[in-house]
Structures are given as C-alpha cells and as structure tokens.
Write a protein that holds these residues in place. Sequence first.
Motif, PDB file in Angstrom:
ATOM      1  N   PRO A   1      -8.309   9.632  -1.426  1.00  0.00           N
ATOM      2  CA  PRO A   1      -7.879  10.481  -2.557  1.00  0.00           C
ATOM      3  C   PRO A   1      -7.142   9.694  -3.637  1.00  0.00           C
ATOM      4  O   PRO A   1      -7.209  10.052  -4.823  1.00  0.00           O
ATOM      5  CB  PRO A   1      -6.941  11.495  -1.897  1.00  0.00           C
ATOM      6  N   ILE A   2      -6.457   8.624  -3.251  1.00  0.00           N
ATOM      7  CA  ILE A   2      -5.735   7.827  -4.263  1.00  0.00           C
ATOM      8  C   ILE A   2      -6.736   7.099  -5.159  1.00  0.00           C
ATOM      9  O   ILE A   2      -6.599   7.064  -6.387  1.00  0.00           O
ATOM     10  CB  ILE A   2      -4.779   6.833  -3.584  1.00  0.00           C
ATOM     11  N   LEU A   3      -7.769   6.541  -4.530  1.00  0.00           N
ATOM     12  CA  LEU A   3      -8.812   5.865  -5.311  1.00  0.00           C
ATOM     13  C   LEU A   3      -9.496   6.875  -6.238  1.00  0.00           C
ATOM     14  O   LEU A   3      -9.674   6.631  -7.439  1.00  0.00           O
ATOM     15  CB  LEU A   3      -9.882   5.274  -4.374  1.00  0.00           C
ATOM     16  N   ARG A   4      -9.873   7.994  -5.660  1.00  0.00           N
ATOM     17  CA  ARG A   4     -10.619   9.001  -6.439  1.00  0.00           C
ATOM     18  C   ARG A   4      -9.783   9.515  -7.612  1.00  0.00           C
ATOM     19  O   ARG A   4     -10.271   9.641  -8.737  1.00  0.00           O
ATOM     20  CB  ARG A   4     -11.005  10.161  -5.514  1.00  0.00           C
ATOM     21  N   GLU A   5      -8.499   9.762  -7.349  1.00  0.00           N
ATOM     22  CA  GLU A   5      -7.657  10.327  -8.412  1.00  0.00           C
ATOM     23  C   GLU A   5      -7.300   9.285  -9.476  1.00  0.00           C
ATOM     24  O   GLU A   5      -7.048   9.639 -10.626  1.00  0.00           O
ATOM     25  CB  GLU A   5      -6.402  10.974  -7.823  1.00  0.00           C
ATOM     26  N   ALA A   6      -7.301   8.023  -9.090  1.00  0.00           N
ATOM     27  CA  ALA A   6      -7.133   6.976 -10.112  1.00  0.00           C
ATOM     28  C   ALA A   6      -8.361   6.978 -11.013  1.00  0.00           C
ATOM     29  O   ALA A   6      -8.258   6.901 -12.246  1.00  0.00           O
ATOM     30  CB  ALA A   6      -6.949   5.615  -9.455  1.00  0.00           C
TER      31      ALA A   6
ATOM     32  N   ILE B   1       0.843  -1.198   0.000  1.00  0.00           N
ATOM     33  CA  ILE B   1       0.000   0.000   0.000  1.00  0.00           C
ATOM     34  C   ILE B   1       0.885   1.258   0.000  1.00  0.00           C
ATOM     35  O   ILE B   1       0.597   2.234  -0.690  1.00  0.00           O
ATOM     36  CB  ILE B   1      -0.981  -0.051   1.200  1.00  0.00           C
ATOM     37  N   GLU B   2       1.982   1.193   0.725  1.00  0.00           N
ATOM     38  CA  GLU B   2       2.923   2.324   0.727  1.00  0.00           C
ATOM     39  C   GLU B   2       3.535   2.521  -0.667  1.00  0.00           C
ATOM     40  O   GLU B   2       3.697   3.645  -1.124  1.00  0.00           O
ATOM     41  CB  GLU B   2       4.038   2.108   1.760  1.00  0.00           C
ATOM     42  N   LEU B   3       3.876   1.417  -1.313  1.00  0.00           N
ATOM     43  CA  LEU B   3       4.416   1.528  -2.677  1.00  0.00           C
ATOM     44  C   LEU B   3       3.362   2.172  -3.586  1.00  0.00           C
ATOM     45  O   LEU B   3       3.673   3.039  -4.410  1.00  0.00           O
ATOM     46  CB  LEU B   3       4.817   0.145  -3.219  1.00  0.00           C
ATOM     47  N   ILE B   4       2.116   1.755  -3.419  1.00  0.00           N
ATOM     48  CA  ILE B   4       1.034   2.313  -4.249  1.00  0.00           C
ATOM     49  C   ILE B   4       0.926   3.827  -4.010  1.00  0.00           C
ATOM     50  O   ILE B   4       0.742   4.606  -4.945  1.00  0.00           O
ATOM     51  CB  ILE B   4      -0.305   1.585  -3.957  1.00  0.00           C
ATOM     52  N   LYS B   5       1.102   4.238  -2.756  1.00  0.00           N
ATOM     53  CA  LYS B   5       1.041   5.681  -2.465  1.00  0.00           C
ATOM     54  C   LYS B   5       2.134   6.433  -3.223  1.00  0.00           C
ATOM     55  O   LYS B   5       1.903   7.510  -3.767  1.00  0.00           O
ATOM     56  CB  LYS B   5       1.210   5.933  -0.962  1.00  0.00           C
ATOM     57  N   THR B   6       3.331   5.845  -3.251  1.00  0.00           N
ATOM     58  CA  THR B   6       4.425   6.489  -4.000  1.00  0.00           C
ATOM     59  C   THR B   6       4.088   6.554  -5.484  1.00  0.00           C
ATOM     60  O   THR B   6       4.295   7.576  -6.143  1.00  0.00           O
ATOM     61  CB  THR B   6       5.731   5.657  -3.843  1.00  0.00           C
ATOM     62  N   LEU B   7       3.572   5.452  -6.007  1.00  0.00           N
ATOM     63  CA  LEU B   7       3.254   5.425  -7.435  1.00  0.00           C
ATOM     64  C   LEU B   7       2.149   6.434  -7.753  1.00  0.00           C
ATOM     65  O   LEU B   7       2.149   7.073  -8.808  1.00  0.00           O
ATOM     66  CB  LEU B   7       2.842   4.012  -7.872  1.00  0.00           C
ATOM     67  N   ALA B   8       1.210   6.595  -6.814  1.00  0.00           N
ATOM     68  CA  ALA B   8       0.109   7.535  -7.036  1.00  0.00           C
ATOM     69  C   ALA B   8       0.649   8.964  -7.118  1.00  0.00           C
ATOM     70  O   ALA B   8       0.143   9.797  -7.874  1.00  0.00           O
ATOM     71  CB  ALA B   8      -0.912   7.417  -5.912  1.00  0.00           C
ATOM     72  N   GLN B   9       1.689   9.226  -6.377  1.00  0.00           N
ATOM     73  CA  GLN B   9       2.310  10.545  -6.389  1.00  0.00           C
ATOM     74  C   GLN B   9       3.058  10.760  -7.710  1.00  0.00           C
ATOM     75  O   GLN B   9       2.807  11.713  -8.429  1.00  0.00           O
ATOM     76  CB  GLN B   9       3.289  10.598  -5.195  1.00  0.00           C
ATOM     77  N   GLU B  10       3.938   9.811  -8.028  1.00  0.00           N
ATOM     78  CA  GLU B  10       4.739   9.911  -9.254  1.00  0.00           C
ATOM     79  C   GLU B  10       3.866   9.832 -10.506  1.00  0.00           C
ATOM     80  O   GLU B  10       4.160  10.441 -11.530  1.00  0.00           O
ATOM     81  CB  GLU B  10       5.771   8.772  -9.303  1.00  0.00           C
ATOM     82  N   GLY B  11       2.807   9.052 -10.386  1.00  0.00           N
ATOM     83  CA  GLY B  11       1.960   8.770 -11.542  1.00  0.00           C
ATOM     84  C   GLY B  11       1.146   9.963 -12.025  1.00  0.00           C
ATOM     85  O   GLY B  11       0.547   9.913 -13.102  1.00  0.00           O
ATOM     86  N   LYS B  12       1.136  11.041 -11.241  1.00  0.00           N
ATOM     87  CA  LYS B  12       0.456  12.258 -11.724  1.00  0.00           C
ATOM     88  C   LYS B  12       1.194  12.800 -12.948  1.00  0.00           C
ATOM     89  O   LYS B  12       0.590  13.294 -13.890  1.00  0.00           O
ATOM     90  CB  LYS B  12       0.472  13.336 -10.630  1.00  0.00           C
ATOM     91  N   LYS B  13       2.526  12.674 -12.901  1.00  0.00           N
ATOM     92  CA  LYS B  13       3.332  13.156 -14.032  1.00  0.00           C
ATOM     93  C   LYS B  13       3.039  12.310 -15.267  1.00  0.00           C
ATOM     94  O   LYS B  13       2.992  12.800 -16.384  1.00  0.00           O
ATOM     95  CB  LYS B  13       4.833  13.049 -13.694  1.00  0.00           C
ATOM     96  N   THR B  14       2.876  11.000 -15.029  1.00  0.00           N
ATOM     97  CA  THR B  14       2.632  10.099 -16.161  1.00  0.00           C
ATOM     98  C   THR B  14       1.273  10.398 -16.803  1.00  0.00           C
ATOM     99  O   THR B  14       1.143  10.393 -18.031  1.00  0.00           O
ATOM    100  CB  THR B  14       2.744   8.641 -15.674  1.00  0.00           C
ATOM    101  N   ALA B  15       0.281  10.693 -15.967  1.00  0.00           N
ATOM    102  CA  ALA B  15      -1.043  11.044 -16.508  1.00  0.00           C
ATOM    103  C   ALA B  15      -0.950  12.291 -17.376  1.00  0.00           C
ATOM    104  O   ALA B  15      -1.549  12.372 -18.454  1.00  0.00           O
ATOM    105  CB  ALA B  15      -2.026  11.260 -15.360  1.00  0.00           C
ATOM    106  N   LYS B  16      -0.160  13.250 -16.933  1.00  0.00           N
ATOM    107  CA  LYS B  16       0.016  14.510 -17.697  1.00  0.00           C
ATOM    108  C   LYS B  16       0.772  14.228 -18.991  1.00  0.00           C
ATOM    109  O   LYS B  16       0.392  14.702 -20.063  1.00  0.00           O
ATOM    110  CB  LYS B  16       0.865  15.490 -16.878  1.00  0.00           C
ATOM    111  N   ALA B  17       1.855  13.459 -18.866  1.00  0.00           N
ATOM    112  CA  ALA B  17       2.722  13.253 -20.023  1.00  0.00           C
ATOM    113  C   ALA B  17       2.012  12.506 -21.150  1.00  0.00           C
ATOM    114  O   ALA B  17       2.154  12.845 -22.321  1.00  0.00           O
ATOM    115  CB  ALA B  17       3.979  12.480 -19.602  1.00  0.00           C
TER     116      ALA B  17
END
Length: 774
Positions: free
Chosen positions: A481-486, A407-423
């Motif tokens: 917020p991680i669920l919602r933002e996914a 779950i902690e790893l998922i939190k990190t990915l959710a943070q980094e993954g905002k850039k991927t969604a933009k890119a």
Amino acid sequence: MMSFKSNVLCCLVVLCSFMAFAQQPLQLWYTAPATQWEETLPLGNGRLGMMPDGGITQEKIVLNDITLWSGSSQDANNYEAHKSVKEIQRLLLAGRNDEAEALVNANFVCTGAGSGHGNGANVPFGCFQTLGELQIDYHHADDAHAYRRQLDLPSAIATTQFETNGIRYHREYFTSFGSDVGIIRLTADKRRSLDFSVTLTRDERAKIKTEGQELQLSGALSDGRGGIGMRYIARIRIQHQGGKLTVDDRALHLAGADEAILYVSIATDFRNTSHLTRSQSLMEAALKHAYQAEKQLHQTAFGKFFNRVSLEIDDKSTADLPTDERLRRFYERPAADNGLAALYFQYGRYLSICSTRPGLLPPNLQGLWAHQIQTPWNGDYHLNINAQMNHWPVEVANLSELHEPFIELIKTLAQEGKKTAKAYYNAPGWVCYMIANVWGYTAPGEEASWGASTASGWLCNHLWEHYLFTQDTAYLAEVFPILREAARFYHHTMIKEPRHGWLVTAPSVSPENSFLMANGKRTSVVMGPTIDNQIVRELYNNVLAAAEQLNIRDPFIDTLGMDLAHLPPPVQIGSDGRVMEWLEEYREPEPQHRHVSHLYGLYPAPFISPQTTPEWADAARKTLQVRGDAGTGWSRAWKILFWARLQDGNHALEILRQLLQPALGSEINMSGGSGGTYPNLFCAHPPFQIDGNFGGTAGIAEMLLQSHAGFIHLLPALPDAWSTGEVKGLKARGNYTVDIKWKDGTVVDYHIHSPTNKPVNVLVNGTMTVYNGE
Ligand code: FUC
C-alpha cells in the motif's frame, strides 16, 4: 572455471579449500592519541556510541545515543499551498521558471522555521545532538612510549596501550551488543597503578551530580517551542579490584587500583521510554555480568552480522603500517595496498552494524556519532541522496535486517505524508520532501532550490529492493500500500508537458542543482527533471511487478500501466552527447555540481546498462567525464557506483582513491575540492558525513558483484590492481548468497547458495550460464 551446484552444506565443505591470502588484520591503528574528533575511533551498538581519543593523561570519550534529538512533532504543511499549484504549473508550462520559483518560495514551502536552514537545534524540526563527553584524568606521567591505539573490526573492540614510568597500561572499550551499555576496562601490568578521576560534561542543558557511587549527567533538550523536549541521562559506575573509590559532588576518583571497569549507561525518553528506569535497569543488569562473559556476549552478537562476509584482495604490501599512513600511501598508489580497500569495505559494514539496529532508528547524516550540539545539517535524514546512500550497502553486503529501521521511518513518513499531499496538491496518496527527522517531518524545506524535490518515489526504491533481495512476500504485502499510494500521488499530480505530451512532475528541482535561463537568471524550479522521470517510471514498474507478485487486481494499477507509455524516456541525450539533467538543454552554472541526479537511472535504478542500452551508457560516461571525478565525499562514493555499473573497474578504483584522499578539515565545504577521508576513515564531505562511507562500501561490492539486470554478474568491474582475490557471502537479488574466487582477473571458482534453489543466469568470465540450484 568451475560452477558448483550446491546446497549450503556442500558449499561449506568446499569453501574450506579456498586459498587464504596474506592480509593485514582488519584493524585501524595509530601511534598517537587523536588530536581531533575525526581521528577518534567509533564504537556503537546501534543505539549508543562512544568515541575514545586515547589521550595519555587525559582521555575524552564522546558519548552518543542515536535517539537524542531536540525538537518535537509539528505540522509544517502549508494547507493553502495547493491554491498556488495551478499557477506555478502554468508559469512552468510557459517557460517562466524564475517566476514559478518565486511563487514556490512564497507559497509552496513549509510553514514556520522548517529545518532552521540546517541549524534547527532550537526550532521544532530539532537536531540530532551529542550526549556529552566522558573525561578521564589519569594521574600518571605523560611521557608515554610504545603507544598503540586501535579498533579491531571483527571484535568491535577498541584498545589503547602504552608504557610510562616502566608501567604498561591497557584500556579496552566497547559498546556492548550484549547488555546495551558502554564498557571501558583499565588495567596495568603493575599492581595499584591505576589512579584517575572521571567527570562528565556537556556544553548546555546538563546537570552533573553524583548519587551514591554513581556519576550522572542529565537534562532536557529544547522542544523548539520554548518548552522542554527530550530528556536524557548518562550514568557512570566503576567496578574495581584493589584501590579506593571516592566520590565528590561532580566526579568519581579511584586511587591505587589494579583493575577498573567503567560502565556507561545512557537512555533518552524517546517514544516515551522512561529514561531513568531504563538506564538504571541496563546498568544493574550489566554490573551483574562478569567482564569476560559480557565481552563474549558482545562479540557473539556483533559477529553474527559481521562474519557473514569476507573479502580478501591479494596484497603485495606486507608492511604493517598505521592506518593514517596507509591512507596517504593509498592515495599515492592504490595498488600498493589492496588490503586498505578490503579494510574500508569491512569498515563500512562495521559502521552499519554499529549505527543502527532493528526496532530503532536508521543511521543519520553522521550515523550515530556526533560531538556537537548543533550538528551540521541537523544530523537529520536528508532524502535527496544521503539517507538513501546510507542504505546502499545493507542488502548486497549481507546486512538486510539493517534496512528495517529505514523502512520503518518510511512507513511513518508515508503516514504523515498524506497530509502533505493534501496540503500542497489537494491530492490523494502520500508525499514527502527532502528533509526528515525523527518526528515525522514531511513538508518541503524552506527554499525551493534545495527543498522542493519530492523523496517519496526514491524511498520506494528501498522498499522494493529489500523485497528483491529477500524475496519475502509477506513483507511485500505489508509495504505494497505504501508503494501504491506513493504512485497514486504522482499519478494525480503530474501534468502534460507541451512538447511531447509526456506526464511530468511540477514543480520540482533536480536535487540542489540550478541552470541559467535565457534571461540570465539562475533558477532551479522546473517540471520533469530527469531524476523524477526515472523515479516515477521505476515506481510504476515496481507497483505493477508487486501487484503481479501478490496477485492483486485493481483498476488503479491498470491505469499506472497505461501512464507508463506517457512518461518521458529514462534518458534523453543532449546535443553534446550527455544525459540531459532537465527537459531542456539549459546552460549550467556548475557543470561539475556534486549531485549527479540524472544518473539515478544508472545507479541505483537499472535503466542504463552497457549491455542493453549502450547509447545511454555512452551518454552516462560522457556525463561523468564532464562532471569530473572530484566532489564532496558522498559524491565521490556515488561515482564509484556509476563507474562500476559502467563496468569500468579501473575508473571505479580511481574514484575510490579520490574518496580516500586524506582529509582533516571539518568546516562545511560544498565545492567538492576537499572531500575525502579522515584519519579514522570517516568520510569527509567535509564535515564528517557517513554517507560516503556507506556509498564507498556499496561501490566496492558493486565492483565485485551485480544483479540488477536479471542475472548475476560476477566481477563486473574488477580493476587490474585487484587481479586475484576472494569474496564470500555477498548477496544478489533473488536471495542468493555468492562466493567468488578469482585469479589473474578470471573467476576460478564460485558458489551460489539459495534457500529455494531457484535457477538463475550467471555471467561468468564473459559467458552466461545457468545455475540450476540443485
Ligand atoms: C545535501 C547535499 C549536501 C550535503 C547535505 C547534507 O544537501 O547536497 O552536499 O550532503 O545534503
């Protein structure tokens, strides 16, 4: 049948009356030293690992630290990618998937070397690596007899014993859950008989030296950019009774001792820890403990997790056979050794406890055990089945805390993954793709065929399941917020497919599978593969349910509710009665492909059920029949879960038999023909991949207890061969702890514990009853 309304105390009293079955001890044991790594016995304490081979005159012990990764943080997103997405989608809408795929491969993959095509040791992605090898050369005769090499699961202690020259030698090994060091105790039944030398080796990037009476192996891995990456150190010290310790520049030598205890302290500078200070202070603290006290600390801490669940299946076999022999017999006739199924189940729980710990990292493709520098597929976090499967048993098998590192790893990915969604989409929210590492990699892989499936939706299944099992609303509020933002990412990026106007993902793939286009081209890229349709529906459902639970109002969440009506149904049945893997009925070049992604809705998601959607269940059955029972290790494990959810216990056991097919080969094989289980009960993809162990463990639990359909189902898929048995301590959604005793295929007693005493429906022997929880 008798149902008890009980509180925990009353249950404890009543449980004492449960019948005990004759069952082999929970031990793996062998009559000879290991001849290859996949025979050695895994020890781990969630961070450090040791795998002794039990060699008679020369012993090799592979050392691991779960944090030891090469590579470094990188931004592999292609920020130009979003400029191509409309064109890719246009081609998909026009049915020109091959051209869409070419464009994905050109513009919609990661930048740079990505995972290095699974060989990423020296690129920024990096890889999980072995730390090195401890070697002990014993100066005694090699004609040993009365040899036994063993791993005792309840104590998490391995031993090697044998006799040579009239002297009985005993070695005891554990990776302490107490002082966080590895410990090896060597004794003999005759004084002054211990005579040995200790060295450390590593194939690259290692400096070996002694400092005082300490042996050290240290170095730095590659950061993947030509610079210095993670640093590590291993320290060895020996405490001894009698004898004489001498030291040269690369080895420790002990001669004529009565007893010796080797202490192994390992650390890396992951997350900027000082590896030198940490390893030293761990070593010093451990040296202060008396051996027996340390062993006690270890067993108590490990037992707190391990002892929560017991499983006994009435076993006609009384023969006390070595584990490799049992494996061969089980494959011939599983009913001959029900105890091996119970052992395998508990071994999976053991491996979970040993390969991860709260506050650190989730188990990777090999848990935390690796003997190579370049581990297969980088020993990374593959997110299109593997890392998820690693966590399938943790909730049901009563190890919920061990979900936390993931779950902690998922939190990190959710943070980094905002850039991927933009890119890639110029979209809000977050997304990650199918490979991840400890450095927060979220970009797609290097190639569409395997690297273009999004994983963020599937990862949210884990966030939600952890809540369902624990009912921890504070946790739910934290991950909401991680669920919602996914969900926000999918909401903003899905397109309308032309035939029904359904909202679908594009571009995507059905994990690693391909199809033939009318023009004969083998292609992977599509819009709306069935797995995505199921995952997005599940995610939206869960966001809505979480918002309701947390009393959150938000117009965006109402929008998701409206979107649900426009998603494809979770299952579309093709002309041959199977679940369709894609929106179209394509010709399939590999109808027995190892991934069975379109049955995501059967397991882990709850969409397909023999009770509520019998036509879909029939279609799932047909799908599995065509897909076949064989497959890579993890593929077989998944099929146990599928057949358990289809409530066909005999077929589930048949697949368990296939999962336990004796295997030795360690070369990568994708065909599925050589999947199975190594002598040390590690799962063989091949190579060794731990997901199959965890999937198999979850599968056995799922045969005994299910709780995904709004009620607790006792023995939903009991094979005929398991007619009598008892399980205690499994977990059901709703934070229920369940004990079941059965005889001749019928539940004869059960107990449900719950901290809140919430009523719950229970299906027992075909009848739905209400457990009132008073
Ligand atoms: C996925 C699977 C392979 C293997 C790899 C680590 O790519 O398709 O079978 O398990 O992960």
